[in-house]
Design an enzyme around this catalytic site. Sequence first.
Site, PDB file in Angstrom:
ATOM      1  N   ASP A  27     -16.609 -21.015  -5.656  1.00 27.51           N
ATOM      2  CA  ASP A  27     -16.420 -19.586  -5.887  1.00 27.51           C
ATOM      3  C   ASP A  27     -14.960 -19.278  -6.173  1.00 27.51           C
ATOM      4  OD1 ASP A  27     -19.097 -18.983  -5.483  1.00 27.51           O
ATOM      5  OD2 ASP A  27     -18.812 -18.743  -3.328  1.00 27.51           O
ATOM      6  N   HIS A  60      -1.381 -13.428  -1.954  1.00 28.67           N
ATOM      7  CA  HIS A  60      -1.075 -12.549  -3.088  1.00 28.67           C
ATOM      8  C   HIS A  60      -1.905 -12.955  -4.312  1.00 28.67           C
ATOM      9  CE1 HIS A  60       1.687 -10.099  -5.651  1.00 28.67           C
ATOM     10  NE2 HIS A  60       1.352 -11.017  -6.552  1.00 28.67           N
ATOM     11  N   GLU A  61      -1.907 -14.263  -4.621  1.00 29.59           N
ATOM     12  CA  GLU A  61      -2.645 -14.747  -5.787  1.00 29.59           C
ATOM     13  C   GLU A  61      -4.154 -14.601  -5.585  1.00 29.59           C
ATOM     14  OE1 GLU A  61      -0.984 -15.017  -8.380  1.00 29.59           O
ATOM     15  OE2 GLU A  61       0.980 -15.208  -7.448  1.00 29.59           O
ATOM     16  N   HIS A  85      -5.185 -11.259  -6.597  1.00 29.51           N
ATOM     17  CA  HIS A  85      -5.385 -11.149  -8.048  1.00 29.51           C
ATOM     18  C   HIS A  85      -6.755 -11.703  -8.440  1.00 29.51           C
ATOM     19  CE1 HIS A  85      -1.519  -9.521  -8.889  1.00 29.51           C
ATOM     20  NE2 HIS A  85      -0.843 -10.618  -8.602  1.00 29.51           N
ATOM     21  N   HIS A 119      -0.944  -5.231  -9.041  1.00 30.67           N
ATOM     22  CA  HIS A 119       0.247  -4.783  -8.316  1.00 30.67           C
ATOM     23  C   HIS A 119       0.257  -3.261  -8.265  1.00 30.67           C
ATOM     24  CE1 HIS A 119       2.371  -8.709  -9.655  1.00 30.67           C
ATOM     25  NE2 HIS A 119       1.730  -8.879  -8.516  1.00 30.67           N
ATOM     26  N   VAL A 125      -5.217  -3.095  19.277  1.00 28.98           N
ATOM     27  CA  VAL A 125      -3.883  -2.867  18.735  1.00 28.98           C
ATOM     28  C   VAL A 125      -3.066  -2.053  19.721  1.00 28.98           C
ATOM     29  CG1 VAL A 125      -4.586  -3.005  16.328  1.00 28.98           C
ATOM     30  CG2 VAL A 125      -4.692  -0.829  17.513  1.00 28.98           C
ATOM     31  N   GLU A 159       5.861  -0.433  14.173  1.00 29.71           N
ATOM     32  CA  GLU A 159       6.913   0.326  13.504  1.00 29.71           C
ATOM     33  C   GLU A 159       8.231   0.077  14.229  1.00 29.71           C
ATOM     34  OE1 GLU A 159       4.471   4.111  11.793  1.00 29.71           O
ATOM     35  OE2 GLU A 159       5.140   4.242  13.852  1.00 29.71           O
TER      36      GLU A 159
END
Length: 184
Positions: free
Chosen positions: A20, A64-65, A68, A74, A100, A107
């Site tokens: 896949d 990141h890739e 895509h 982006h 959490v 922050e």
Amino acid sequence: KSAAXVTLDLFGDWRAKRHDNAQLLTGINLNGQTLGIAFMSKXSVGLIQDYXKSYLLVASVMAHELGHNLGMEHDDGNCICPAKCIDNKPLRTDIVSPAVCGNYFVELTPGSQCADGVCCDQCRKAGVTVAPDLCFDYNQLGTEDKFTHSPDDPDYGMVDLGTKCADGKVCNSNRQCVDVNTAY
């Protein structure tokens, strides 16, 4: 075609009917500034350069890739971070996740450090000071990464802006250990 584009094409042809998605990690330099490349429509493959001492940096490029490969583009200047933007902080009610802290988001102000737990990223023990040569600007990914060099020293990984590097001094954007009053 560049060497990276040819390698990506060949890798895509190899896996066309087998998987896949596939990501190829390579030690080959991908044309200077290129750290990763991926198809957004043709075949679901990505090519990532294993360029850094930190697996976290390489994993970040791979994620990141993969984004895509899944059709994500982006963010641009027109994106004011509605739900479709990758930089949008998800609401706690929109996601399934473990417990959490606080308002659900980390922050930290410049110089803040956490000790441990689910709110901690790049954890350090309280009051720890890093060596001045470990100052590292997170925004300069892909350039000279600075890491601890001695096996006796703890591995702090990347050291970001505002990290204490000496008494009354912090890392600045030029990766220098400077007086906290002149750092920003």
